[in-house]
Design a protein around this motif. Structure first.
Motif, PDB file in Angstrom:
ATOM      1  N   ASP A 293      26.275  33.893  34.182  1.00 31.14           N
ATOM      2  CA  ASP A 293      26.761  33.044  35.251  1.00 31.14           C
ATOM      3  C   ASP A 293      25.686  33.046  36.316  1.00 31.14           C
ATOM      4  OD1 ASP A 293      29.078  31.669  35.467  1.00 31.14           O
ATOM      5  OD2 ASP A 293      30.314  33.482  35.594  1.00 31.14           O
ATOM      6  N   VAL A 294      25.131  31.875  36.617  1.00 31.51           N
ATOM      7  CA  VAL A 294      24.005  31.847  37.554  1.00 31.51           C
ATOM      8  C   VAL A 294      24.406  31.167  38.861  1.00 31.51           C
ATOM      9  CG1 VAL A 294      21.628  31.068  37.909  1.00 31.51           C
ATOM     10  CG2 VAL A 294      22.394  31.743  35.626  1.00 31.51           C
ATOM     11  N   VAL A 295      24.153  31.825  39.972  1.00 32.24           N
ATOM     12  CA  VAL A 295      24.377  31.210  41.281  1.00 32.24           C
ATOM     13  C   VAL A 295      23.013  31.022  41.943  1.00 32.24           C
ATOM     14  CG1 VAL A 295      25.513  31.398  43.520  1.00 32.24           C
ATOM     15  CG2 VAL A 295      26.600  32.396  41.497  1.00 32.24           C
ATOM     16  N   ARG A 296      22.676  29.759  42.214  1.00 38.82           N
ATOM     17  CA  ARG A 296      21.373  29.454  42.818  1.00 38.82           C
ATOM     18  C   ARG A 296      21.540  29.386  44.337  1.00 38.82           C
ATOM     19  NH1 ARG A 296      21.981  27.078  37.790  1.00 38.82           N
ATOM     20  NH2 ARG A 296      20.087  26.553  36.608  1.00 38.82           N
ATOM     21  N   ILE A 297      20.815  30.245  45.011  1.00 34.96           N
ATOM     22  CA  ILE A 297      20.948  30.323  46.470  1.00 34.96           C
ATOM     23  C   ILE A 297      19.658  29.910  47.162  1.00 34.96           C
ATOM     24  CG2 ILE A 297      21.358  31.861  48.427  1.00 34.96           C
ATOM     25  CD1 ILE A 297      23.120  33.548  46.714  1.00 34.96           C
TER      26      ILE A 297
ATOM     27  N   ASP B  48      23.605  26.078  44.372  1.00 31.40           N
ATOM     28  CA  ASP B  48      25.052  26.246  44.495  1.00 31.40           C
ATOM     29  C   ASP B  48      25.418  26.628  45.912  1.00 31.40           C
ATOM     30  OD1 ASP B  48      25.671  26.033  41.564  1.00 31.40           O
ATOM     31  OD2 ASP B  48      24.255  27.704  41.551  1.00 31.40           O
ATOM     32  N   ASP B  49      24.463  27.187  46.628  1.00 35.84           N
ATOM     33  CA  ASP B  49      24.760  27.696  47.952  1.00 35.84           C
ATOM     34  C   ASP B  49      23.552  27.492  48.862  1.00 35.84           C
ATOM     35  OD1 ASP B  49      25.572  29.125  50.158  1.00 35.84           O
ATOM     36  OD2 ASP B  49      26.056  30.978  49.076  1.00 35.84           O
ATOM     37  N   TYR B  50      23.729  26.640  49.894  1.00 38.78           N
ATOM     38  CA  TYR B  50      22.704  26.556  50.929  1.00 38.78           C
ATOM     39  C   TYR B  50      23.071  27.564  51.994  1.00 38.78           C
ATOM     40  CZ  TYR B  50      20.173  22.628  49.039  1.00 38.78           C
ATOM     41  OH  TYR B  50      19.381  21.846  48.252  1.00 38.78           O
ATOM     42  N   SER B  51      22.590  28.759  51.794  1.00 37.85           N
ATOM     43  CA  SER B  51      22.816  29.800  52.771  1.00 37.85           C
ATOM     44  C   SER B  51      21.661  29.707  53.772  1.00 37.85           C
ATOM     45  CB  SER B  51      22.877  31.122  52.005  1.00 37.85           C
ATOM     46  OG  SER B  51      22.412  32.171  52.765  1.00 37.85           O
ATOM     47  N   GLY B  52      21.383  30.751  54.469  1.00 31.48           N
ATOM     48  CA  GLY B  52      20.283  30.700  55.428  1.00 31.48           C
ATOM     49  C   GLY B  52      20.455  31.771  56.462  1.00 31.48           C
ATOM     50  N   GLU B  53      19.406  31.990  57.232  1.00 29.38           N
ATOM     51  CA  GLU B  53      19.465  33.066  58.218  1.00 29.38           C
ATOM     52  C   GLU B  53      20.576  32.830  59.237  1.00 29.38           C
ATOM     53  OE1 GLU B  53      15.591  34.385  59.693  1.00 29.38           O
ATOM     54  OE2 GLU B  53      14.682  33.301  58.023  1.00 29.38           O
TER      55      GLU B  53
END
Ligand code: ARG
Length: 635
Positions: A193-197, A312-317
């Motif tokens: 299962d791959v989550v691309r961040i 899958d997720d645009y995270s960030g500081e």
């Protein structure tokens, strides 16, 4: 159930009447070479008396066909008292006839196994054609428990690309994007299962500075038209103002004059206050910033799509929660990992990691005098947040080797905080520098500009062959894809850690091991299929025993290695492992064409050869897509 599976039928037809014993990591349904591993293992357990669990994993894949299809380093069997050549001689003496393999040969301390290619062809070609786009994938590898699918799959987070808003998307981000995209595909192909961040650089005083810049130089129209470039322009201008201000303050102070007004009301102080407001959730400041962030992400997405990449997720500081950072700060201080130093909070690793390694981790600041957090501070809490949110089995950071120290510090801090399991699950996949990356129009580099340039260059290259050029339906789109392939293949050619020179002429050439060459090899196979005009019925009923030439044999052996290549790449995590294989395979292919003609051959031979070429096309296509390339059908 195993008795009636297609595989069991196949084994029967190969006169392997006894069902294959079960071995750990043996997945014949996904990797036909595992049939051979199992077969050789069961013979060798008889012949050597060594436990199958020792033999099976010792059977290695080879890079050169002359060395065999599988090799076994004799010392790996740990038989005491006799020399490897003595053992080999004794074993060969007892080695029975086999329907699948020739009698092994010895080379140094290795046993070499060569497959009987007539049988191999019957196993491998139909498997490839049947599995098609899935061929090479191994969904079992990612299972939590390989013997029990219901226990679910392992989860991996791949953090990559991670550009900084309002700053250039430089070569480091490009490499992270290419390598991270590839690793995500790789783990997916292995059943994880791959989550691309994407961990955006979108927080810090510089975004307060940007807001000031926007007040001064911003333009709503320009922003809408091209947010990434407009924000960057503003950032450059306001940074100049800031530099001038610093200069001014220095001058005043050197002249013994009062600089307090500039210090208290200047750009720097205003930016600090603005950012402070952002951290305190000031509605206006936050909504403006959020809008720029959204607009930038929208643009990034368009560019990523050209590279076959999604997140899958645009995270960030900015997404690291203040509470989490407060909590972390308290814990670090209570555990006496952090300490105060001249008003700031630091970690002095020499006190926690005795000896040289402690020194080399230095003394990073984790909280500035004014109380603000830093890059490292945010990374600590972000990792803990990810652990809570995703409960992952592994987390990979795809970041340039310039940040080796940063990630070592991060991982060490997590370990010192007592998160021992977590520390074991995180990994830094690093890479070297790209030298001399500049566009045709200037030196400030955005990914889009680079892609535009290589696309233009490929268009020029294509136009040199007018006859061919006219056949291409959408030459600009094709040139674009070829350009992207050029950049990506050049990037993935060497080991990750090596630096390389960005060389537009070399990467866009059809000569040598380049992206355009790979695309050419694929397009040529597609053109053979088109011209042969055989039905799928023709291919399915092909008599594969007609494939007798050495060139056909080599090609069959090479394509059968692909699932092993993928498995091996999970160990190296190097795109070049796949790329080197694809070039080896395309070279074998191109030397075959003269010997394995389709046009002019008798119908049955044509069918058999076409089945082989079709299988080769599937492997090349799958390998290219694994790397993130878009194979073209003609150009
Ligand atoms: N935005 C950073 C940069 O451009 C890269 C982020 C790397 N990832 C991390 N978790 N620190 O340098």
């Amino acid at each position: 159930a195993a008795e009636s599976s297609p595989l069991a039928d196949k084994l029967k037809s190969l006169s392997l009447t006894t069902p294959l014993p079960k071995y750990a990591n043996c997945y014949p349904e996904a990797n036909p070479v595992d049939i051979y591993r199992a077969h050789i293992t069961s013979i060798l357990t008889e012949v050597t008396g060594v436990d199958a669990a020792v033999i099976y994993p010792a059977l290695q894949w080879t890079q050169t066909l002359e060395k065999g299809d599988l090799v076994l380093p004799i010392p790996a069997l740990r038989v005491k008292g006799k020399k490897p050549d003595q053992l080999a001689a004794e074993w060969l003496e007892k080695f029975p006839e086999s329907p699948l393999i020739h009698k092994p040969s010895t080379a140094g301390t290795f046993l070499q196994f060569f497959f009987k290619v007539e049988k191999l062809a019957q196993i491998i070609i139909p498997s490839i054609l049947k599995q098609d786009k899935q061929f090479g994938q191994n969904p079992y590898l990612g299972l939590k428990d390989p013997t029990d699918e219901s226990k679910g799959r392992k989860k991996i987070l791949v953090e990559f690309s991670s550009p900084n808003i309002a700053k250039p998307f430089h070569a480091g981000h490009l490499r992270s994007t290419i390598i991270g995209g590839f690793l995500s595909n790789l783990y997916q192909a292995a059943g994880w299962d791959v989550v691309r961040i994407n961990y955006l650089g979108d927080w810090g005083k510089q975004y307060g500075l940007l807001a000031l810049g926007f007040e001064k130089y911003g333009n709503e129209e320009a922003l809408k038209a091209d947010p990434i470039n407009h924000l960057f322009e503003i950032y450059v201008k306001i940074s100049k103002d800031l530099a001038a201000e610093k200069e001014e303050i220095k001058k005043l102070e050197e002249a013994g004059k009062d600089a307090s007004e500039l210090k208290n009301e200047g750009v720097d102080e205003q930016a600090r206050r603005y950012f402070k407001a952002m951290t305190e959730n000031d509605t206006k400041a936050i909504s403006q910033w959020a809008r720029w962030r959204e607009m930038s992400i929208k643009r990034y997405k368009e560019t990523y799509a050209r590279l076959n990449i999604h997140f899958d997720d645009y995270s960030g500081e900015s997404q690291v929660k203040q509470e989490k950072m407060d909590e972390t700060a308290i814990k670090l201080s209570e555990m006496k990992i952090s300490e105060e130093s001249e008003g700031a909070v630091i970690i002095d690793f020499s006190k926690h990691v005795p000896g040289k390694p402690g020194k080399s981790l230095e003394r990073p600041i984790i909280r500035k005098k004014d109380g603000t957090a830093l890059y490292l501070t945010r990374d600590i809490s972000e990792m803990l947040q990810r652990e809570e949110k995703y409960k992952f089995d592994q987390l990979i950071y795809v970041v340039a080797s310039q940040q080796d120290l940063h990630l070592k510090q991060l991982f060490k801090i997590i370990e010192l905080m007592g998160y021992k399991d977590l520390a074991k699950k995180v990994q830094h996949v690093n890479f070297g520098l790209v030298q001399g990356m500049s566009t045709r129009r200037g030196t400030v580099v955005f990914l889009d500009d680079i892609l535009r340039d290589v696309g233009e260059k490929m268009h020029e290259v294509m136009q040199k062959n007018q006859a061919k050029y006219e056949q291409v339906q959408n030459p600009l789109a094709t040139a674009d894809i070829l350009g992207i392939s050029s950049v990506m293949v050049q990037d993935m050619s060497g080991k990750r850690i090596n630096n390389y020179e960005f060389n537009m002429d070399a990467m866009t050439s059809f000569e040598g091991d380049t992206g355009p060459y790979l695309q050419y090899a694929h397009a040529r196979l597609c053109s053979i299929t088109r011209r042969a005009q055989l039905s799928s019925e023709d291919i399915a009923t092909a008599d594969l025993s007609l494939l007798t030439e050495p060139h056909a044999h080599n090609l069959i052996r090479v394509i059968s290695q692909y699932p092993d290549v993928l498995q091996n790449t999970l160990k190296t995590l190097e795109p070049t492992t796949v790329l080197t294989y694809l070039f080896k395979m395309t070279h074998t292919l191109s030397s075959s064409y003269d010997h394995l003609r389709i046009v002019g051959s008798e119908k049955e031979l044509m069918k058999a050869r076409m089945a082989l070429y079709d299988a080769a096309r599937v492997v090349l296509n799958n390998g290219m897509r694994l790397l993130g390339l878009s194979p073209v059908e003609r150009y």
